[in-house]
Design a protein around this motif. Structure first.
Motif, PDB file in Angstrom:
ATOM      1  N   PRO A 173      44.424  31.242  45.695  1.00  0.00           N
ATOM      2  CA  PRO A 173      44.311  32.592  45.152  1.00  0.00           C
ATOM      3  C   PRO A 173      43.972  33.643  46.194  1.00  0.00           C
ATOM      4  O   PRO A 173      43.446  33.333  47.260  1.00  0.00           O
ATOM      5  N   PHE A 174      44.241  34.894  45.858  1.00  0.00           N
ATOM      6  CA  PHE A 174      43.950  36.038  46.711  1.00  0.00           C
ATOM      7  C   PHE A 174      42.494  36.424  46.475  1.00  0.00           C
ATOM      8  O   PHE A 174      42.161  37.217  45.586  1.00  0.00           O
ATOM      9  N   THR A 175      41.592  35.836  47.272  1.00  0.00           N
ATOM     10  CA  THR A 175      40.150  36.043  47.095  1.00  0.00           C
ATOM     11  C   THR A 175      39.491  36.348  48.436  1.00  0.00           C
ATOM     12  O   THR A 175      40.100  36.157  49.496  1.00  0.00           O
ATOM     13  N   TYR A 176      38.240  36.767  48.396  1.00  0.00           N
ATOM     14  CA  TYR A 176      37.537  37.148  49.618  1.00  0.00           C
ATOM     15  C   TYR A 176      37.183  35.956  50.488  1.00  0.00           C
ATOM     16  O   TYR A 176      37.010  36.102  51.699  1.00  0.00           O
ATOM     17  N   ASP A 177      37.060  34.780  49.898  1.00  0.00           N
ATOM     18  CA  ASP A 177      36.673  33.612  50.689  1.00  0.00           C
ATOM     19  C   ASP A 177      37.862  32.826  51.232  1.00  0.00           C
ATOM     20  O   ASP A 177      37.696  31.752  51.796  1.00  0.00           O
ATOM     21  N   SER A 178      39.081  33.359  51.080  1.00  0.00           N
ATOM     22  CA  SER A 178      40.264  32.673  51.599  1.00  0.00           C
ATOM     23  C   SER A 178      40.381  32.873  53.110  1.00  0.00           C
ATOM     24  O   SER A 178      40.425  34.008  53.597  1.00  0.00           O
ATOM     25  N   ARG A 179      40.440  31.791  53.847  1.00  0.00           N
ATOM     26  CA  ARG A 179      40.574  31.908  55.304  1.00  0.00           C
ATOM     27  C   ARG A 179      41.923  32.470  55.703  1.00  0.00           C
ATOM     28  O   ARG A 179      42.078  33.009  56.812  1.00  0.00           O
ATOM     29  N   TRP A 180      42.899  32.362  54.824  1.00  0.00           N
ATOM     30  CA  TRP A 180      44.238  32.868  55.151  1.00  0.00           C
ATOM     31  C   TRP A 180      44.261  34.395  55.182  1.00  0.00           C
ATOM     32  O   TRP A 180      45.156  34.998  55.782  1.00  0.00           O
ATOM     33  N   LEU A 181      43.298  35.018  54.518  1.00  0.00           N
ATOM     34  CA  LEU A 181      43.291  36.476  54.426  1.00  0.00           C
ATOM     35  C   LEU A 181      42.368  37.140  55.441  1.00  0.00           C
ATOM     36  O   LEU A 181      42.120  38.333  55.368  1.00  0.00           O
ATOM     37  N   GLU A 182      41.879  36.357  56.404  1.00  0.00           N
ATOM     38  CA  GLU A 182      41.022  36.929  57.436  1.00  0.00           C
ATOM     39  C   GLU A 182      41.803  37.847  58.364  1.00  0.00           C
ATOM     40  O   GLU A 182      41.241  38.742  58.993  1.00  0.00           O
ATOM     41  N   LYS A 183      43.118  37.630  58.469  1.00  0.00           N
ATOM     42  CA  LYS A 183      43.992  38.482  59.270  1.00  0.00           C
ATOM     43  C   LYS A 183      45.238  38.825  58.462  1.00  0.00           C
ATOM     44  O   LYS A 183      45.656  38.063  57.598  1.00  0.00           O
ATOM     45  N   LEU A 184      45.805  39.968  58.766  1.00  0.00           N
ATOM     46  CA  LEU A 184      47.076  40.411  58.181  1.00  0.00           C
ATOM     47  C   LEU A 184      47.022  40.528  56.661  1.00  0.00           C
ATOM     48  O   LEU A 184      48.011  40.325  55.964  1.00  0.00           O
ATOM     49  N   ARG A 185      45.847  40.860  56.134  1.00  0.00           N
ATOM     50  CA  ARG A 185      45.677  41.088  54.702  1.00  0.00           C
ATOM     51  C   ARG A 185      46.236  42.465  54.352  1.00  0.00           C
ATOM     52  O   ARG A 185      45.891  43.464  54.989  1.00  0.00           O
ATOM     53  N   CYS A 186      47.111  42.535  53.382  1.00  0.00           N
ATOM     54  CA  CYS A 186      47.701  43.816  52.984  1.00  0.00           C
ATOM     55  C   CYS A 186      46.633  44.663  52.295  1.00  0.00           C
ATOM     56  O   CYS A 186      46.129  44.295  51.235  1.00  0.00           O
ATOM     57  N   GLU A 187      46.294  45.809  52.889  1.00  0.00           N
ATOM     58  CA  GLU A 187      45.268  46.669  52.306  1.00  0.00           C
ATOM     59  C   GLU A 187      45.715  47.243  50.967  1.00  0.00           C
ATOM     60  O   GLU A 187      44.895  47.432  50.059  1.00  0.00           O
ATOM     61  N   ARG A 188      46.999  47.511  50.831  1.00  0.00           N
ATOM     62  CA  ARG A 188      47.501  48.079  49.566  1.00  0.00           C
ATOM     63  C   ARG A 188      47.324  47.088  48.423  1.00  0.00           C
ATOM     64  O   ARG A 188      46.848  47.452  47.340  1.00  0.00           O
ATOM     65  N   CYS A 189      47.682  45.839  48.670  1.00  0.00           N
ATOM     66  CA  CYS A 189      47.491  44.801  47.653  1.00  0.00           C
ATOM     67  C   CYS A 189      46.007  44.571  47.387  1.00  0.00           C
ATOM     68  O   CYS A 189      45.577  44.422  46.241  1.00  0.00           O
ATOM     69  N   SER A 190      45.238  44.538  48.468  1.00  0.00           N
ATOM     70  CA  SER A 190      43.822  44.209  48.354  1.00  0.00           C
ATOM     71  C   SER A 190      43.079  45.214  47.481  1.00  0.00           C
ATOM     72  O   SER A 190      42.218  44.841  46.677  1.00  0.00           O
ATOM     73  N   TRP A 191      43.414  46.492  47.599  1.00  0.00           N
ATOM     74  CA  TRP A 191      42.750  47.493  46.778  1.00  0.00           C
ATOM     75  C   TRP A 191      43.191  47.408  45.321  1.00  0.00           C
ATOM     76  O   TRP A 191      42.383  47.631  44.404  1.00  0.00           O
ATOM     77  N   VAL A 192      44.436  47.074  45.071  1.00  0.00           N
ATOM     78  CA  VAL A 192      44.879  46.886  43.678  1.00  0.00           C
ATOM     79  C   VAL A 192      44.081  45.761  43.027  1.00  0.00           C
ATOM     80  O   VAL A 192      43.599  45.880  41.898  1.00  0.00           O
ATOM     81  N   VAL A 193      43.915  44.661  43.760  1.00  0.00           N
ATOM     82  CA  VAL A 193      43.168  43.513  43.236  1.00  0.00           C
ATOM     83  C   VAL A 193      41.702  43.898  43.019  1.00  0.00           C
ATOM     84  O   VAL A 193      41.107  43.568  41.980  1.00  0.00           O
ATOM     85  N   ALA A 194      41.100  44.597  43.982  1.00  0.00           N
ATOM     86  CA  ALA A 194      39.691  44.983  43.864  1.00  0.00           C
ATOM     87  C   ALA A 194      39.449  45.895  42.665  1.00  0.00           C
ATOM     88  O   ALA A 194      38.472  45.719  41.922  1.00  0.00           O
ATOM     89  N   LEU A 195      40.321  46.861  42.455  1.00  0.00           N
ATOM     90  CA  LEU A 195      40.171  47.776  41.324  1.00  0.00           C
ATOM     91  C   LEU A 195      40.362  47.039  40.003  1.00  0.00           C
ATOM     92  O   LEU A 195      39.691  47.337  39.006  1.00  0.00           O
ATOM     93  N   ASN A 196      41.261  46.070  39.986  1.00  0.00           N
ATOM     94  CA  ASN A 196      41.506  45.299  38.773  1.00  0.00           C
ATOM     95  C   ASN A 196      40.342  44.375  38.437  1.00  0.00           C
ATOM     96  O   ASN A 196      39.965  44.219  37.269  1.00  0.00           O
ATOM     97  N   ARG A 197      39.735  43.773  39.462  1.00  0.00           N
ATOM     98  CA  ARG A 197      38.692  42.775  39.245  1.00  0.00           C
ATOM     99  C   ARG A 197      37.284  43.346  39.316  1.00  0.00           C
ATOM    100  O   ARG A 197      36.310  42.635  39.092  1.00  0.00           O
ATOM    101  N   GLY A 198      37.169  44.639  39.620  1.00  0.00           N
ATOM    102  CA  GLY A 198      35.853  45.250  39.676  1.00  0.00           C
ATOM    103  C   GLY A 198      35.040  44.851  40.887  1.00  0.00           C
ATOM    104  O   GLY A 198      33.804  44.838  40.846  1.00  0.00           O
TER     105      GLY A 198
END
Length: 225
Positions: A68-93
């Motif tokens: 999943p696209f989560t904060y503890d994913s090691r795959w997202l430590e680099k090259l994380r899409c900021e546009r996607c990340s903010w959509v997820v953050a706003l959706n999940r609070g």
């Protein structure tokens, strides 16, 4: 990715996907994707014939083994899409966690607090978009995030370490700086594991003109560089 994970949309609604038009990790809304796949089967189409798009709108391919696209994913430590990340953050609070993610790159420098003020102003002012979809608010937050202050050291320190690059008696890189990596020239995928490193030819200090423009718009005192 287990079947249980796929079905638990409250916890794992967004999966990690690879962008098809460039390097980077995106978020795919699994709920939407499974519904589209079900519709395609009913229409007699094959799953591979159906295009998939991330929540930021990029053509992407779900990589199930990355989870999943989560904060503890090691795959997202680099090259994380900021546009996607903010959509997820706003959706999940998880807005505060998202803010801290970008502030950490400043390494404690006070310019990170300017970014926090800008995020807070955008959240209070920009209209929200549709649920789990990119909109004015998420896109403006992502724009600010891409221009965040980032603490950097010279290319030699990055590759060799400070002691090897400048001598055992040197504890801090003499060329350490807080920069905007979005505005600065950084290495691309051709640099392999050193992708994203500033090389010195074009280094733009933080806060850059993009953050200063946002600060001026929202009446925020930017302070000295």
């Amino acid at each position: 990715m287990s079947a249980q994970m796929v079905e638990d949309y409250d916890s794992y609604r967004f999966g990690i996907a690879a962008g098809l038009s460039g390097p980077g990790w995106h978020a795919i809304d699994l709920e939407v994707m499974w519904a589209n796949w079900a519709s395609s089967r009913a229409a007699g189409l094959k799953r591979e014939d159906l295009e998939a798009f991330s929540v930021c709108g990029a053509r992407s391919q779900l990589v199930r083994k990355l989870g999943p696209f989560t904060y503890d994913s090691r795959w997202l430590e680099k090259l994380r899409c900021e546009r996607c990340s903010w959509v997820v953050a706003l959706n999940r609070g998880t807005v505060e966690q998202e803010i801290e993610l970008y502030l950490a790159d400043a390494g404690g420098d006070r310019r990170g607090e300017l970014l926090r003020q800008i995020f807070t102003a955008i959240l209070a002012d920009a209209p929200p978009g549709p649920e789990a979809t990119a909109g004015h608010r998420s896109e403006l937050l992502a724009h600010a995030a891409r221009h965040r202050p980032v603490g950097t050291v010279c290319a030699d320190c990055t590759r060799q370490g400070c002691a090897d690059a400048h001598g055992a008696e040197v504890a801090v890189c003499p060329d350490a700086a807080v920069v905007c990596t979005e505005c600065s020239f950084t290495t691309g995928s051709w640099a392999g594991q050193w992708q994203g490193v500033t090389t010195g030819e074009c280094v733009v200090g933080a806060p850059c003109s993009a953050l200063l423009a946002l600060a001026e718009h929202y009446g925020i005192e930017a302070g000295l560089r």
